[in-house]
Design a protein around this motif. Structure first.
Motif, PDB file in Angstrom:
ATOM      1  N   ASP A   1      32.928   4.777  25.076  1.00 36.21           N
ATOM      2  CA  ASP A   1      34.130   5.599  24.389  1.00 36.21           C
ATOM      3  C   ASP A   1      33.401   5.703  23.217  1.00 36.21           C
ATOM      4  N   LEU A   2      32.538   6.618  23.168  1.00 39.13           N
ATOM      5  CA  LEU A   2      31.604   6.724  21.599  1.00 39.13           C
ATOM      6  C   LEU A   2      32.492   7.595  20.032  1.00 39.13           C
ATOM      7  N   SER A   3      32.276   7.199  19.314  1.00 43.35           N
ATOM      8  CA  SER A   3      31.807   8.078  18.109  1.00 43.35           C
ATOM      9  C   SER A   3      30.561   8.711  17.816  1.00 43.35           C
ATOM     10  N   LEU A   4      30.499  10.088  17.731  1.00 44.23           N
ATOM     11  CA  LEU A   4      28.803  10.470  17.521  1.00 44.23           C
ATOM     12  C   LEU A   4      29.714  11.464  16.636  1.00 44.23           C
ATOM     13  N   ARG A   5      28.156  11.359  15.302  1.00 45.99           N
ATOM     14  CA  ARG A   5      28.546  12.660  13.904  1.00 45.99           C
ATOM     15  C   ARG A   5      27.606  13.555  14.536  1.00 45.99           C
ATOM     16  N   LEU A   6      28.116  14.656  15.336  1.00 48.57           N
ATOM     17  CA  LEU A   6      27.182  15.903  15.186  1.00 48.57           C
ATOM     18  C   LEU A   6      27.741  17.044  13.993  1.00 48.57           C
ATOM     19  N   ASP A   7      26.161  17.419  13.332  1.00 51.65           N
ATOM     20  CA  ASP A   7      26.582  19.015  12.694  1.00 51.65           C
ATOM     21  C   ASP A   7      27.575  18.316  11.565  1.00 51.65           C
ATOM     22  N   GLY A   8      27.905  17.293  10.810  1.00 51.69           N
ATOM     23  CA  GLY A   8      28.639  16.610   9.824  1.00 51.69           C
ATOM     24  C   GLY A   8      30.181  16.311  10.128  1.00 51.69           C
TER      25      GLY A   8
ATOM     26  N   ILE B   1      22.648  15.434  26.352  1.00 44.77           N
ATOM     27  CA  ILE B   1      24.481  15.361  26.026  1.00 44.77           C
ATOM     28  C   ILE B   1      24.573  16.899  26.132  1.00 44.77           C
ATOM     29  N   ARG B   2      26.236  16.983  26.422  1.00 39.34           N
ATOM     30  CA  ARG B   2      26.794  18.608  26.832  1.00 39.34           C
ATOM     31  C   ARG B   2      27.968  18.308  26.180  1.00 39.34           C
ATOM     32  N   PRO B   3      28.311  19.368  26.009  1.00 39.09           N
ATOM     33  CA  PRO B   3      30.370  19.888  24.983  1.00 39.09           C
ATOM     34  C   PRO B   3      30.849  19.505  27.048  1.00 39.09           C
ATOM     35  N   LEU B   4      32.144  18.952  26.242  1.00 37.61           N
ATOM     36  CA  LEU B   4      33.231  19.691  27.600  1.00 37.61           C
ATOM     37  C   LEU B   4      33.827  20.355  27.689  1.00 37.61           C
TER      38      LEU B   4
ATOM     39  N   ARG C   1      33.472  14.258  38.357  1.00 34.53           N
ATOM     40  CA  ARG C   1      35.613  13.384  37.789  1.00 34.53           C
ATOM     41  C   ARG C   1      35.127  13.376  36.888  1.00 34.53           C
ATOM     42  N   LEU C   2      34.114  12.019  35.936  1.00 35.79           N
ATOM     43  CA  LEU C   2      34.177  11.376  35.214  1.00 35.79           C
ATOM     44  C   LEU C   2      34.876  12.281  33.756  1.00 35.79           C
ATOM     45  N   LEU C   3      33.278  13.974  33.964  1.00 34.32           N
ATOM     46  CA  LEU C   3      33.994  14.759  32.906  1.00 34.32           C
ATOM     47  C   LEU C   3      35.076  15.103  32.701  1.00 34.32           C
ATOM     48  N   GLU C   4      36.055  15.897  33.796  1.00 36.00           N
ATOM     49  CA  GLU C   4      37.093  15.969  34.201  1.00 36.00           C
ATOM     50  C   GLU C   4      37.946  15.245  32.554  1.00 36.00           C
ATOM     51  N   ARG C   5      38.064  13.914  34.108  1.00 37.20           N
ATOM     52  CA  ARG C   5      39.092  12.921  32.748  1.00 37.20           C
ATOM     53  C   ARG C   5      38.469  12.540  31.485  1.00 37.20           C
ATOM     54  N   ALA C   6      37.346  13.042  30.755  1.00 36.03           N
ATOM     55  CA  ALA C   6      37.181  12.714  29.577  1.00 36.03           C
ATOM     56  C   ALA C   6      37.833  13.803  29.248  1.00 36.03           C
ATOM     57  N   VAL C   7      37.638  15.077  29.726  1.00 32.55           N
ATOM     58  CA  VAL C   7      38.587  16.467  28.821  1.00 32.55           C
ATOM     59  C   VAL C   7      39.950  16.347  28.423  1.00 32.55           C
ATOM     60  N   THR C   8      40.974  15.679  29.758  1.00 31.22           N
ATOM     61  CA  THR C   8      41.849  14.971  29.423  1.00 31.22           C
ATOM     62  C   THR C   8      42.706  14.043  28.366  1.00 31.22           C
ATOM     63  N   ASP C   9      41.369  13.221  28.653  1.00 31.18           N
ATOM     64  CA  ASP C   9      41.820  12.290  26.977  1.00 31.18           C
ATOM     65  C   ASP C   9      40.764  12.740  25.406  1.00 31.18           C
ATOM     66  N   GLY C  10      40.643  14.549  25.319  1.00 27.67           N
ATOM     67  CA  GLY C  10      40.523  14.416  24.858  1.00 27.67           C
ATOM     68  C   GLY C  10      38.835  14.172  23.710  1.00 27.67           C
ATOM     69  N   GLN C  11      38.126  13.728  25.131  1.00 32.89           N
ATOM     70  CA  GLN C  11      37.056  13.569  24.882  1.00 32.89           C
ATOM     71  C   GLN C  11      35.973  14.982  24.282  1.00 32.89           C
ATOM     72  N   GLU C  12      35.028  15.187  23.162  1.00 33.46           N
ATOM     73  CA  GLU C  12      34.478  16.461  22.766  1.00 33.46           C
ATOM     74  C   GLU C  12      32.859  16.832  23.698  1.00 33.46           C
ATOM     75  N   PHE C  13      32.377  15.316  23.532  1.00 33.73           N
ATOM     76  CA  PHE C  13      31.243  15.751  24.715  1.00 33.73           C
ATOM     77  C   PHE C  13      31.011  14.465  25.156  1.00 33.73           C
ATOM     78  N   ALA C  14      30.141  15.150  26.609  1.00 38.12           N
ATOM     79  CA  ALA C  14      29.160  13.573  27.159  1.00 38.12           C
ATOM     80  C   ALA C  14      27.861  13.702  26.408  1.00 38.12           C
ATOM     81  N   MET C  15      27.575  12.071  26.492  1.00 32.08           N
ATOM     82  CA  MET C  15      26.186  11.988  26.705  1.00 32.08           C
ATOM     83  C   MET C  15      25.504  11.186  27.747  1.00 32.08           C
ATOM     84  N   LEU C  16      24.046  10.865  27.884  1.00 37.67           N
ATOM     85  CA  LEU C  16      23.987  10.005  28.830  1.00 37.67           C
ATOM     86  C   LEU C  16      22.392   9.308  28.598  1.00 37.67           C
TER      87      LEU C  16
END
Length: 323
Positions: A69-76, A297-300, A105-120
């Motif tokens: 569960d990361l915190s990313l600064r993206l475009d300010g 990276i991709r948006p969720l 399934r992890l991406l679907e869960r991340a949307v539910t959890d309020g995460q905005e992007f995924a990275m790997l």
């Protein structure tokens, strides 16, 4: 039997560690490989922001991954991000879409959890993850040469870093990240986690094979420059670094001091994932190549990719931030 995503604990964790050890042991024994993971999730940051999951089919672990569960600064803007690491499917279960199923399934869960992007990070051809709508982020690894000052090391006091330096490091990191389009938003606990991880890896490795140094330059009882460096097989990797001086002159001098300790030894090869905005006057870039692991990276939820496309000079991502 239906596929399920479960926490990788107890017997499931042992199965995952057995499966992944041959690929990612980093020179550790199997016992120390398990201790290394256990230490990760005992840190304050790891306990709150890191776990391991498995996709199971009845009693069988058919794929596994780490979730950050990361915190990313993206475009300010600060965004919550799902970091996916160590995706692994045992050979007996490959070719059936198990890794794709787990990531979906992890991406679907991340949307539910309020995460905005995924990275790997992709250690294989990026095409597999591009089919899941991930796009590469350009990151570069530099090989650098340090101008060794004639007449000895610079007159600069360099000491070992400790916990009192963490707030200054976070401030330096934030200042550097503010000028980038993409950079991790690094909290105090996250910085402690990164340094602890490198120290743990060195401590659990066979004696003499790997060393980690955390060094700072202090002025007015405050850290004004720092670096975390790992050494192995005659190579140094600058895991992360910072300098209150935008030009990085203190950081360059720190490297001169470190090299001056080795007057009779062969000079190490020095590498780092340096931000292109940080080029100390004492160093020269001898080579620049794309990093071996491709950051993607991709948006969720909103499905809008960062535009215009990112350039390497707009990214701040240290080797120590690799997940």
């Amino acid at each position: 039997m239906a596929l399920r995503v479960v926490p990788a604990v107890d017997a499931v964790l042992e199965r995952v560690l057995d499966d992944t050890y041959p690929l990612w042991h980093a020179g550790l024994s199997r016992e120390h490989y398990a201790k290394f993971w256990a230490a990760h999730i005992r840190t304050p940051w790891g306990a709150a922001h890191l776990d391991r999951v498995a996709l199971v089919d009845g009693p069988h672990v058919v794929s596994s991954a780490k979730c950050y569960d990361l915190s990313l600064r993206l475009d300010g803007r600060i965004r919550r991000v799902l970091g996916i690491g160590a995706v692994f499917t045992p050979p007996a279960h490959r070719g059936r879409g198990r890794a794709r199923e787990l990531i979906t399934r992890l991406l679907e869960r991340a949307v539910t959890d309020g995460q905005e992007f995924a990275m790997l990070f992709s250690e294989i051809a990026p095409a597999f993850y591009e089919r899941l709508d991930f796009v590469p982020v350009p990151t570069l690894e530099w090989t650098i040469e340090v101008d060794q000052k004639r007449g000895g090391a610079p007159a600069m006091l360099v000491r070992s870093g400790d916990d009192r330096d963490i707030p200054s490091i976070v401030e330096m990191s934030a200042t550097r990240a503010a000028g980038a389009r993409l950079a991790l938003d690094r909290s105090e606990d996250f910085v402690r986690f990164g340094i602890s991880r490198k120290r743990l890896l060195s401590g659990l490795s066979p004696l003499g094979t790997r060393e980690t140094e955390f060094l700072v330059v202090e002025e007015g009882h405050q850290a004004v420059a720092y670096l975390v460096c790992t050494a192995q097989d005659g190579r140094w990797m600058i895991e992360e670094a910072g300098d209150r001086d935008p030009a990085g002159a203190r950081l360059g001098a720190m490297l001169q001091v470190m090299l001056a300790r080795l007057p009779s030894e062969r000079l190490p090869e020095i590498r780092g994932w340096w931000p292109q905005s940080l080029v100390p006057p004492q160093i020269k870039v001898a080579a620049s190549v794309s990093t071996q692991g491709v950051l993607m990276i991709r948006p969720l939820k909103d499905r809008v990719l960062p535009l215009p496309p990112l350039a390497a000079e707009e990214v701040v991502f240290w080797h120590g931030d690799y997940f």
